[in-house]
Motif scaffolding. Sequence first.
Motif, PDB file in Angstrom:
ATOM      1  N   GLU A 140       0.813  -1.218   0.000  1.00  0.00           N
ATOM      2  CA  GLU A 140       0.000   0.000   0.000  1.00  0.00           C
ATOM      3  C   GLU A 140       0.848   1.270   0.000  1.00  0.00           C
ATOM      4  OE1 GLU A 140      -2.106  -2.764   3.084  1.00  0.00           O
ATOM      5  OE2 GLU A 140      -0.082  -2.405   2.320  1.00  0.00           O
ATOM      6  N   HIS A 141       2.076   1.175   0.452  1.00  0.00           N
ATOM      7  CA  HIS A 141       2.921   2.360   0.556  1.00  0.00           C
ATOM      8  C   HIS A 141       3.626   2.695  -0.757  1.00  0.00           C
ATOM      9  CE1 HIS A 141       2.108   2.241   4.823  1.00  0.00           C
ATOM     10  NE2 HIS A 141       2.488   0.982   4.845  1.00  0.00           N
ATOM     11  N   ASP A 142       3.475   1.811  -1.767  1.00  0.00           N
ATOM     12  CA  ASP A 142       4.029   2.088  -3.089  1.00  0.00           C
ATOM     13  C   ASP A 142       3.055   2.942  -3.901  1.00  0.00           C
ATOM     14  OD1 ASP A 142       6.261   0.559  -2.547  1.00  0.00           O
ATOM     15  OD2 ASP A 142       5.403  -1.267  -3.415  1.00  0.00           O
ATOM     16  N   PRO A 143       3.547   3.754  -4.826  1.00  0.00           N
ATOM     17  CA  PRO A 143       2.652   4.526  -5.691  1.00  0.00           C
ATOM     18  C   PRO A 143       1.767   3.596  -6.518  1.00  0.00           C
ATOM     19  CG  PRO A 143       4.902   5.352  -5.824  1.00  0.00           C
ATOM     20  CD  PRO A 143       4.972   4.052  -5.073  1.00  0.00           C
ATOM     21  N   ALA A 144       0.567   4.068  -6.813  1.00  0.00           N
ATOM     22  CA  ALA A 144      -0.378   3.309  -7.654  1.00  0.00           C
ATOM     23  C   ALA A 144      -0.967   4.267  -8.677  1.00  0.00           C
ATOM     24  CB  ALA A 144      -1.461   2.679  -6.796  1.00  0.00           C
ATOM     25  N   ASP A 145      -0.096   4.831  -9.488  1.00  0.00           N
ATOM     26  CA  ASP A 145      -0.513   5.909 -10.382  1.00  0.00           C
ATOM     27  C   ASP A 145      -0.376   5.579 -11.863  1.00  0.00           C
ATOM     28  OD1 ASP A 145      -1.150   7.585  -8.228  1.00  0.00           O
ATOM     29  OD2 ASP A 145       0.946   8.175  -8.008  1.00  0.00           O
ATOM     30  N   HIS A 146      -0.301   4.281 -12.188  1.00  0.00           N
ATOM     31  CA  HIS A 146      -0.202   3.892 -13.589  1.00  0.00           C
ATOM     32  C   HIS A 146      -1.219   2.789 -13.903  1.00  0.00           C
ATOM     33  CE1 HIS A 146       3.673   5.840 -12.780  1.00  0.00           C
ATOM     34  NE2 HIS A 146       3.654   6.169 -14.060  1.00  0.00           N
ATOM     35  N   PRO A 147      -2.510   3.098 -13.834  1.00  0.00           N
ATOM     36  CA  PRO A 147      -3.536   2.089 -14.117  1.00  0.00           C
ATOM     37  C   PRO A 147      -3.452   1.615 -15.564  1.00  0.00           C
ATOM     38  CG  PRO A 147      -4.512   4.272 -14.008  1.00  0.00           C
ATOM     39  CD  PRO A 147      -3.099   4.422 -13.534  1.00  0.00           C
ATOM     40  N   VAL A 148      -3.796   0.348 -15.787  1.00  0.00           N
ATOM     41  CA  VAL A 148      -3.767  -0.204 -17.143  1.00  0.00           C
ATOM     42  C   VAL A 148      -5.168  -0.564 -17.630  1.00  0.00           C
ATOM     43  CG1 VAL A 148      -1.392  -1.033 -16.938  1.00  0.00           C
ATOM     44  CG2 VAL A 148      -3.291  -2.548 -16.292  1.00  0.00           C
ATOM     45  N   SER A 149      -6.185  -0.106 -16.911  1.00  0.00           N
ATOM     46  CA  SER A 149      -7.571  -0.298 -17.355  1.00  0.00           C
ATOM     47  C   SER A 149      -8.399   0.884 -16.882  1.00  0.00           C
ATOM     48  CB  SER A 149      -8.159  -1.596 -16.790  1.00  0.00           C
ATOM     49  OG  SER A 149      -8.339  -1.515 -15.392  1.00  0.00           O
ATOM     50  N   VAL A 150      -9.510   1.115 -17.556  1.00  0.00           N
ATOM     51  CA  VAL A 150     -10.429   2.182 -17.133  1.00  0.00           C
ATOM     52  C   VAL A 150     -10.962   1.873 -15.739  1.00  0.00           C
ATOM     53  CG1 VAL A 150     -12.620   3.330 -17.637  1.00  0.00           C
ATOM     54  CG2 VAL A 150     -11.040   2.768 -19.498  1.00  0.00           C
ATOM     55  N   TYR A 151     -11.279   0.606 -15.488  1.00  0.00           N
ATOM     56  CA  TYR A 151     -11.775   0.215 -14.162  1.00  0.00           C
ATOM     57  C   TYR A 151     -10.776   0.600 -13.079  1.00  0.00           C
ATOM     58  CZ  TYR A 151     -13.098  -2.821 -10.266  1.00  0.00           C
ATOM     59  OH  TYR A 151     -13.440  -3.297  -9.027  1.00  0.00           O
ATOM     60  N   THR A 250      -1.395   6.383   3.869  1.00  0.00           N
ATOM     61  CA  THR A 250      -1.796   7.078   5.085  1.00  0.00           C
ATOM     62  C   THR A 250      -1.857   8.573   4.804  1.00  0.00           C
ATOM     63  OG1 THR A 250       0.464   7.391   5.917  1.00  0.00           O
ATOM     64  CG2 THR A 250      -0.631   5.310   6.466  1.00  0.00           C
ATOM     65  N   SER A 251      -2.092   9.359   5.855  1.00  0.00           N
ATOM     66  CA  SER A 251      -2.225  10.801   5.643  1.00  0.00           C
ATOM     67  C   SER A 251      -2.181  11.545   6.964  1.00  0.00           C
ATOM     68  CB  SER A 251      -3.553  11.097   4.932  1.00  0.00           C
ATOM     69  OG  SER A 251      -3.738  12.495   4.746  1.00  0.00           O
ATOM     70  N   HIS A 252      -2.063  12.863   6.845  1.00  0.00           N
ATOM     71  CA  HIS A 252      -2.285  13.741   7.995  1.00  0.00           C
ATOM     72  C   HIS A 252      -3.773  13.792   8.329  1.00  0.00           C
ATOM     73  CE1 HIS A 252      -3.083  16.149   4.400  1.00  0.00           C
ATOM     74  NE2 HIS A 252      -3.944  16.803   5.149  1.00  0.00           N
ATOM     75  N   ALA A 253      -4.606  13.324   7.389  1.00  0.00           N
ATOM     76  CA  ALA A 253      -6.057  13.289   7.547  1.00  0.00           C
ATOM     77  C   ALA A 253      -6.487  11.871   7.956  1.00  0.00           C
ATOM     78  CB  ALA A 253      -6.729  13.684   6.224  1.00  0.00           C
ATOM     79  N   PRO A 254      -7.731  11.700   8.407  1.00  0.00           N
ATOM     80  CA  PRO A 254      -8.217  10.364   8.789  1.00  0.00           C
ATOM     81  C   PRO A 254      -8.526   9.510   7.549  1.00  0.00           C
ATOM     82  CG  PRO A 254      -9.968  11.967   9.076  1.00  0.00           C
ATOM     83  CD  PRO A 254      -8.732  12.750   8.723  1.00  0.00           C
ATOM     84  N   PHE A 255      -7.481   8.998   6.952  1.00  0.00           N
ATOM     85  CA  PHE A 255      -7.551   8.291   5.675  1.00  0.00           C
ATOM     86  C   PHE A 255      -6.625   7.097   5.718  1.00  0.00           C
ATOM     87  CE2 PHE A 255      -5.246   7.644   1.675  1.00  0.00           C
ATOM     88  CZ  PHE A 255      -6.266   7.466   0.747  1.00  0.00           C
ATOM     89  N   ARG A 256      -7.103   5.955   5.192  1.00  0.00           N
ATOM     90  CA  ARG A 256      -6.251   4.764   5.189  1.00  0.00           C
ATOM     91  C   ARG A 256      -6.637   3.854   4.027  1.00  0.00           C
ATOM     92  NH1 ARG A 256      -2.374   2.487   8.872  1.00  0.00           N
ATOM     93  NH2 ARG A 256      -1.178   1.301   7.336  1.00  0.00           N
ATOM     94  N   ILE A 257      -5.647   3.176   3.469  1.00  0.00           N
ATOM     95  CA  ILE A 257      -5.855   2.176   2.427  1.00  0.00           C
ATOM     96  C   ILE A 257      -5.204   0.874   2.882  1.00  0.00           C
ATOM     97  CG2 ILE A 257      -5.231   1.478   0.082  1.00  0.00           C
ATOM     98  CD1 ILE A 257      -5.464   4.382  -0.749  1.00  0.00           C
ATOM     99  N   TYR A 258      -5.931  -0.236   2.689  1.00  0.00           N
ATOM    100  CA  TYR A 258      -5.409  -1.552   3.052  1.00  0.00           C
ATOM    101  C   TYR A 258      -5.579  -2.528   1.888  1.00  0.00           C
ATOM    102  CZ  TYR A 258      -5.617  -0.115   7.997  1.00  0.00           C
ATOM    103  OH  TYR A 258      -5.453   0.533   9.205  1.00  0.00           O
ATOM    104  N   ASN A 259      -4.607  -3.427   1.760  1.00  0.00           N
ATOM    105  CA  ASN A 259      -4.757  -4.586   0.897  1.00  0.00           C
ATOM    106  C   ASN A 259      -5.564  -5.657   1.623  1.00  0.00           C
ATOM    107  OD1 ASN A 259      -3.139  -3.555  -1.181  1.00  0.00           O
ATOM    108  ND2 ASN A 259      -1.275  -4.486  -0.377  1.00  0.00           N
ATOM    109  N   VAL A 260      -6.448  -6.331   0.895  1.00  0.00           N
ATOM    110  CA  VAL A 260      -7.172  -7.484   1.439  1.00  0.00           C
ATOM    111  C   VAL A 260      -6.982  -8.629   0.449  1.00  0.00           C
ATOM    112  CG1 VAL A 260      -9.363  -8.385   2.287  1.00  0.00           C
ATOM    113  CG2 VAL A 260      -8.878  -5.938   2.476  1.00  0.00           C
ATOM    114  N   GLY A 261      -5.983  -9.472   0.743  1.00  0.00           N
ATOM    115  CA  GLY A 261      -5.658 -10.562  -0.164  1.00  0.00           C
ATOM    116  C   GLY A 261      -5.218 -11.801   0.575  1.00  0.00           C
ATOM    117  N   ASN A 262      -5.025 -12.876  -0.165  1.00  0.00           N
ATOM    118  CA  ASN A 262      -4.700 -14.170   0.435  1.00  0.00           C
ATOM    119  C   ASN A 262      -3.212 -14.335   0.707  1.00  0.00           C
ATOM    120  OD1 ASN A 262      -5.770 -16.707   1.369  1.00  0.00           O
ATOM    121  ND2 ASN A 262      -4.759 -17.682  -0.365  1.00  0.00           N
TER     122      ASN A 262
END
Length: 336
Positions: A140-151, A250-262
């Motif tokens: 989650e701490h890596d950039p995710a700014d190169h999507p390869v699909s519209v979705y 993460t952020s200075h704001a109340p914001f969080r992203i998590y992976n949910v995988g096996n």
Amino acid sequence: MILLTGVAGFIGMHVARRLLADGREVVGIDHLGPCVEPGLKERRLAALGNAAGLRFRRLDLTDGAALEALFGEHAFELVIHLAAQTGVRYSSEHPHESVMSNVVGLTNVLECCRRHGVGHLIYASSSSTYGANRRLPFNEHDPADHPVSVYAATKRSGELLAHSYSHLYGLPTTGLRFFTVYGPWGRPDMAPMLFARAIAAGRPIEVYNGGHMLRDFTYVDDVVEAVLRLATRPAAPSPDFDPLHPDPATSHAPFRIYNVGNQQPVQLSEFIDALEGELGRRAERLARPMPGADMAATCADTHELRQAIGWTPATPLRTGIARFVAWFRQHEACHA
């Protein structure tokens, strides 16, 4: 009271079932619009039964006025936003539908949460946001700014929108990047159901990239457990956030992203082998090139989720496939 969007969707119905079993009051909404299989959403709703704690409303999230009226009727303490226009390949053919549902729909949800003082918003993102990133496992701490699909682009846009609301209005938002979720009542356009139906009917299956694509197949019950544990843990500002080296998760704001995988990706060919074993039939495999919108591999680093809520996936692939096939034999073989 909890608002659950996409209650007639795959993950949504499983989350609703757990919430209702725990005695929670749930308002579930779904637009019940066209999907890959007519009647599927109605069947999922019927499977939930007439639970006393569930109030269903048919509503399209792109209708901001209708959503605002719903928020005005109830005091939601938590919103679990799972509604979306799913499908990587579908989004390439129908980009406007994906943007309307996944970006405009989420914006309407965020606005209503902001206006009505909701205490926590959990929303579905996707492992597809990692896009062109090839460093595994995905963190989650890596950039995710190169999507390869519209979705993927719509899901990444949703994460950025959520952060803006966390920053501007202090709305706690938690984004969950789901990794190839499978199980009973799964999506008929995804490999597990497509393959199971074809194998049961003796039809050939299309296998992309020689079956060498890696996928982090995650059983739906494990996903639901993560959602419910996070429901009581609103996102909070990170005391370690460094604006000179901003952390995407993460952020200075109340914001969080998590992976949910096996955490244990397997080749698609291995998944097919296990499915064949449970169904007791071999499949004729038709080789197809990998579509440009597909990712070659997905693999989740779930260390952050384990640290936050003590969550680890509890369902090995073979166990999950056995449960899926047992359900398939009882409920779905007639559709093969």
